[in-house]
Motif scaffolding. Structure first.
Motif, PDB file in Angstrom:
ATOM      1  N   VAL A   5       0.171  -0.998   0.368  1.00  0.00           N
ATOM      2  CA  VAL A   5       0.072  -0.003   0.306  1.00  0.00           C
ATOM      3  C   VAL A   5       0.793   1.449   0.545  1.00  0.00           C
ATOM      4  O   VAL A   5       1.884   1.646   0.479  1.00  0.00           O
ATOM      5  CB  VAL A   5      -1.090  -0.052   0.966  1.00  0.00           C
ATOM      6  CG1 VAL A   5      -1.852   1.160   1.261  1.00  0.00           C
ATOM      7  CG2 VAL A   5      -1.877  -1.279   0.862  1.00  0.00           C
ATOM      8  N   GLU A   6       0.954   2.364  -1.404  1.00  0.00           N
ATOM      9  CA  GLU A   6       1.332   3.233  -1.106  1.00  0.00           C
ATOM     10  C   GLU A   6       0.656   4.815  -0.482  1.00  0.00           C
ATOM     11  O   GLU A   6      -0.510   4.127  -0.469  1.00  0.00           O
ATOM     12  CB  GLU A   6       1.629   3.478  -2.504  1.00  0.00           C
ATOM     13  CG  GLU A   6       2.441   2.900  -3.469  1.00  0.00           C
ATOM     14  CD  GLU A   6       1.269   1.378  -4.089  1.00  0.00           C
ATOM     15  OE1 GLU A   6       2.008   1.161  -5.146  1.00  0.00           O
ATOM     16  OE2 GLU A   6       0.441   1.571  -3.484  1.00  0.00           O
ATOM     17  N   SER A   7       1.457   5.626  -0.564  1.00  0.00           N
ATOM     18  CA  SER A   7       1.195   7.004   0.298  1.00  0.00           C
ATOM     19  C   SER A   7       2.366   7.760  -0.004  1.00  0.00           C
ATOM     20  O   SER A   7       3.404   7.058  -0.390  1.00  0.00           O
ATOM     21  CB  SER A   7       0.761   6.059   2.102  1.00  0.00           C
ATOM     22  OG  SER A   7       1.890   6.368   2.018  1.00  0.00           O
ATOM     23  N   GLY A   8       1.379   8.834   0.332  1.00  0.00           N
ATOM     24  CA  GLY A   8       2.226  10.393  -0.076  1.00  0.00           C
ATOM     25  C   GLY A   8       2.900  11.163  -1.185  1.00  0.00           C
ATOM     26  O   GLY A   8       3.238  11.988  -1.176  1.00  0.00           O
ATOM     27  N   GLY A   9       1.661  10.567  -1.954  1.00  0.00           N
ATOM     28  CA  GLY A   9       1.663  11.438  -3.828  1.00  0.00           C
ATOM     29  C   GLY A   9       0.855  12.591  -3.254  1.00  0.00           C
ATOM     30  O   GLY A   9       0.090  12.652  -2.576  1.00  0.00           O
ATOM     31  N   THR A  92       6.385  13.214 -13.350  1.00  0.00           N
ATOM     32  CA  THR A  92       4.916  13.331 -13.100  1.00  0.00           C
ATOM     33  C   THR A  92       4.092  11.729 -13.333  1.00  0.00           C
ATOM     34  O   THR A  92       5.193  10.972 -14.830  1.00  0.00           O
ATOM     35  CB  THR A  92       4.034  14.089 -13.671  1.00  0.00           C
ATOM     36  OG1 THR A  92       4.850  15.672 -13.114  1.00  0.00           O
ATOM     37  CG2 THR A  92       2.453  13.816 -14.019  1.00  0.00           C
ATOM     38  N   ALA A  93       4.004  11.023 -12.441  1.00  0.00           N
ATOM     39  CA  ALA A  93       3.732   9.265 -13.129  1.00  0.00           C
ATOM     40  C   ALA A  93       3.141   9.657 -11.571  1.00  0.00           C
ATOM     41  O   ALA A  93       2.789   9.930 -10.784  1.00  0.00           O
ATOM     42  CB  ALA A  93       4.948   8.462 -13.343  1.00  0.00           C
ATOM     43  N   ILE A  94       2.088   8.251 -12.152  1.00  0.00           N
ATOM     44  CA  ILE A  94       1.063   7.363 -10.966  1.00  0.00           C
ATOM     45  C   ILE A  94       2.773   6.459 -10.887  1.00  0.00           C
ATOM     46  O   ILE A  94       3.698   5.523 -11.117  1.00  0.00           O
ATOM     47  CB  ILE A  94       0.614   6.085 -11.447  1.00  0.00           C
ATOM     48  CG1 ILE A  94      -0.530   7.225 -11.591  1.00  0.00           C
ATOM     49  CG2 ILE A  94       0.094   5.434  -9.779  1.00  0.00           C
ATOM     50  CD1 ILE A  94      -1.897   6.278 -12.303  1.00  0.00           C
ATOM     51  N   TYR A  95       3.052   6.411  -8.316  1.00  0.00           N
ATOM     52  CA  TYR A  95       4.611   5.839  -8.459  1.00  0.00           C
ATOM     53  C   TYR A  95       3.721   4.377  -7.882  1.00  0.00           C
ATOM     54  O   TYR A  95       2.849   4.387  -6.966  1.00  0.00           O
ATOM     55  CB  TYR A  95       4.734   6.641  -7.763  1.00  0.00           C
ATOM     56  CG  TYR A  95       5.664   7.800  -8.499  1.00  0.00           C
ATOM     57  CD1 TYR A  95       5.470   8.668  -9.224  1.00  0.00           C
ATOM     58  CD2 TYR A  95       7.506   7.199  -8.277  1.00  0.00           C
ATOM     59  CE1 TYR A  95       5.929   9.497  -9.555  1.00  0.00           C
ATOM     60  CE2 TYR A  95       8.111   8.642  -9.357  1.00  0.00           C
ATOM     61  CZ  TYR A  95       7.554   9.402  -9.703  1.00  0.00           C
ATOM     62  OH  TYR A  95       8.135  10.030 -10.235  1.00  0.00           O
ATOM     63  N   TYR A  96       4.557   3.229  -7.836  1.00  0.00           N
ATOM     64  CA  TYR A  96       4.124   1.895  -7.862  1.00  0.00           C
ATOM     65  C   TYR A  96       5.297   1.035  -7.180  1.00  0.00           C
ATOM     66  O   TYR A  96       6.160   1.240  -7.223  1.00  0.00           O
ATOM     67  CB  TYR A  96       3.985   0.856  -9.145  1.00  0.00           C
ATOM     68  CG  TYR A  96       2.606   1.698  -9.472  1.00  0.00           C
ATOM     69  CD1 TYR A  96       2.626   2.196 -10.768  1.00  0.00           C
ATOM     70  CD2 TYR A  96       1.555   0.977  -9.482  1.00  0.00           C
ATOM     71  CE1 TYR A  96       1.702   2.656 -11.848  1.00  0.00           C
ATOM     72  CE2 TYR A  96       0.200   1.276 -10.193  1.00  0.00           C
ATOM     73  CZ  TYR A  96       0.107   2.334 -11.324  1.00  0.00           C
ATOM     74  OH  TYR A  96      -0.320   2.524 -11.557  1.00  0.00           O
ATOM     75  N   CYS A  97       4.799   0.422  -5.921  1.00  0.00           N
ATOM     76  CA  CYS A  97       5.549  -0.132  -5.058  1.00  0.00           C
ATOM     77  C   CYS A  97       5.664  -1.608  -5.566  1.00  0.00           C
ATOM     78  O   CYS A  97       5.231  -2.118  -5.945  1.00  0.00           O
ATOM     79  CB  CYS A  97       5.711   0.212  -3.756  1.00  0.00           C
ATOM     80  SG  CYS A  97       6.222  -1.094  -2.318  1.00  0.00           S
ATOM     81  N   ALA A  98       6.595  -2.763  -5.451  1.00  0.00           N
ATOM     82  CA  ALA A  98       6.876  -3.698  -6.357  1.00  0.00           C
ATOM     83  C   ALA A  98       7.613  -4.442  -5.472  1.00  0.00           C
ATOM     84  O   ALA A  98       8.762  -4.269  -5.090  1.00  0.00           O
ATOM     85  CB  ALA A  98       6.932  -3.948  -7.911  1.00  0.00           C
ATOM     86  N   ALA A  99       7.392  -4.996  -5.442  1.00  0.00           N
ATOM     87  CA  ALA A  99       8.408  -6.802  -4.405  1.00  0.00           C
ATOM     88  C   ALA A  99       7.994  -8.291  -5.181  1.00  0.00           C
ATOM     89  O   ALA A  99       7.263  -8.755  -6.018  1.00  0.00           O
ATOM     90  CB  ALA A  99       7.463  -6.947  -3.115  1.00  0.00           C
ATOM     91  N   ALA A 100       9.757  -8.709  -4.686  1.00  0.00           N
ATOM     92  CA  ALA A 100       9.525 -10.329  -5.168  1.00  0.00           C
ATOM     93  C   ALA A 100      10.110 -10.837  -4.115  1.00  0.00           C
ATOM     94  O   ALA A 100      11.031  -9.810  -3.444  1.00  0.00           O
ATOM     95  CB  ALA A 100      10.601 -10.530  -6.528  1.00  0.00           C
ATOM     96  N   LEU A 101       9.785 -11.550  -4.089  1.00  0.00           N
ATOM     97  CA  LEU A 101       9.889 -13.025  -2.810  1.00  0.00           C
ATOM     98  C   LEU A 101      11.319 -13.904  -2.721  1.00  0.00           C
ATOM     99  O   LEU A 101      11.274 -14.768  -2.359  1.00  0.00           O
ATOM    100  CB  LEU A 101       9.013 -13.192  -1.705  1.00  0.00           C
ATOM    101  CG  LEU A 101       7.768 -12.613  -1.299  1.00  0.00           C
ATOM    102  CD1 LEU A 101       6.625 -13.045  -0.733  1.00  0.00           C
ATOM    103  CD2 LEU A 101       8.158 -11.208  -1.326  1.00  0.00           C
ATOM    104  N   ARG A 102      12.512 -13.264  -3.303  1.00  0.00           N
ATOM    105  CA  ARG A 102      13.321 -14.309  -3.775  1.00  0.00           C
ATOM    106  C   ARG A 102      14.383 -12.520  -3.894  1.00  0.00           C
ATOM    107  O   ARG A 102      14.379 -11.467  -4.736  1.00  0.00           O
ATOM    108  CB  ARG A 102      13.365 -15.105  -4.330  1.00  0.00           C
ATOM    109  CG  ARG A 102      12.571 -14.049  -5.864  1.00  0.00           C
ATOM    110  CD  ARG A 102      12.514 -15.061  -7.212  1.00  0.00           C
ATOM    111  NE  ARG A 102      12.171 -14.395  -9.033  1.00  0.00           N
ATOM    112  CZ  ARG A 102      11.714 -13.791  -8.726  1.00  0.00           C
ATOM    113  NH1 ARG A 102      10.107 -13.318  -7.859  1.00  0.00           N
ATOM    114  NH2 ARG A 102      10.726 -12.949  -9.570  1.00  0.00           N
TER     115      ARG A 102
END
Length: 128
Positions: A5-9, A92-102
């Motif tokens: 869950v992102e926030s701060g934009g 300017t953009a939508i910023y996404y957080c992404a993760a990989a469990l390795r």
């Protein structure tokens, strides 16, 4: 399962600063790769910055020296942050957080196909 869950934009003037946060809940595990991507209007999503378990980082050339990625782990919750300074209209953009469990050397390639979990995104608008 991992939830991001992102926030701060926000909307800021050129030259301003913002700090984005991403709360990662669920089982992250010992080895992971986590980072930020962004998608500007009518453009493809691109990597911004990533960080691995040991704290190694990679930045896109366009943000190097202006953005800083960090992560903090407390009580089984990982919080990812992106400190953005000297913002430009082209940020300017939508910023996404992404993760990989390795983990692995691939993490620092900033390649979105390597990531399995994505947040919903947070909008950053920089006006001139």
């Amino acid at each position: 399962q991992v939830q991001l869950v992102e926030s701060g934009g926000d909307s800021v003037q050129s030259g301003g600063s913002l700090r984005l946060s991403c709360a990662a809940s669920g089982y992250i595990g010992y080895n992971y790769c986590i980072g930020w991507f962004r998608q500007a209007p009518e453009k493809e999503r691109e990597g911004v910055a990533v960080i691995n378990r040991v704290g190694s980082t990679t930045y896109a050339v366009s943000v190097k020296g202006r953005f800083s990625i960090s992560r903090d782990i407390a009580k089984n919750t990982l919080t990812l942050a992106l400190q953005m300074r000297s913002l430009k209209p082209e940020d300017t953009a939508i910023y996404y957080c992404a993760a990989a469990l390795r983990g692995g050397d691939w993490c620092l390639d900033l390649w979105q196909d390597n990531f399995d979990y994505w947040g919903q995104g947070t909008q950053v608008t920089v006006s001139s």
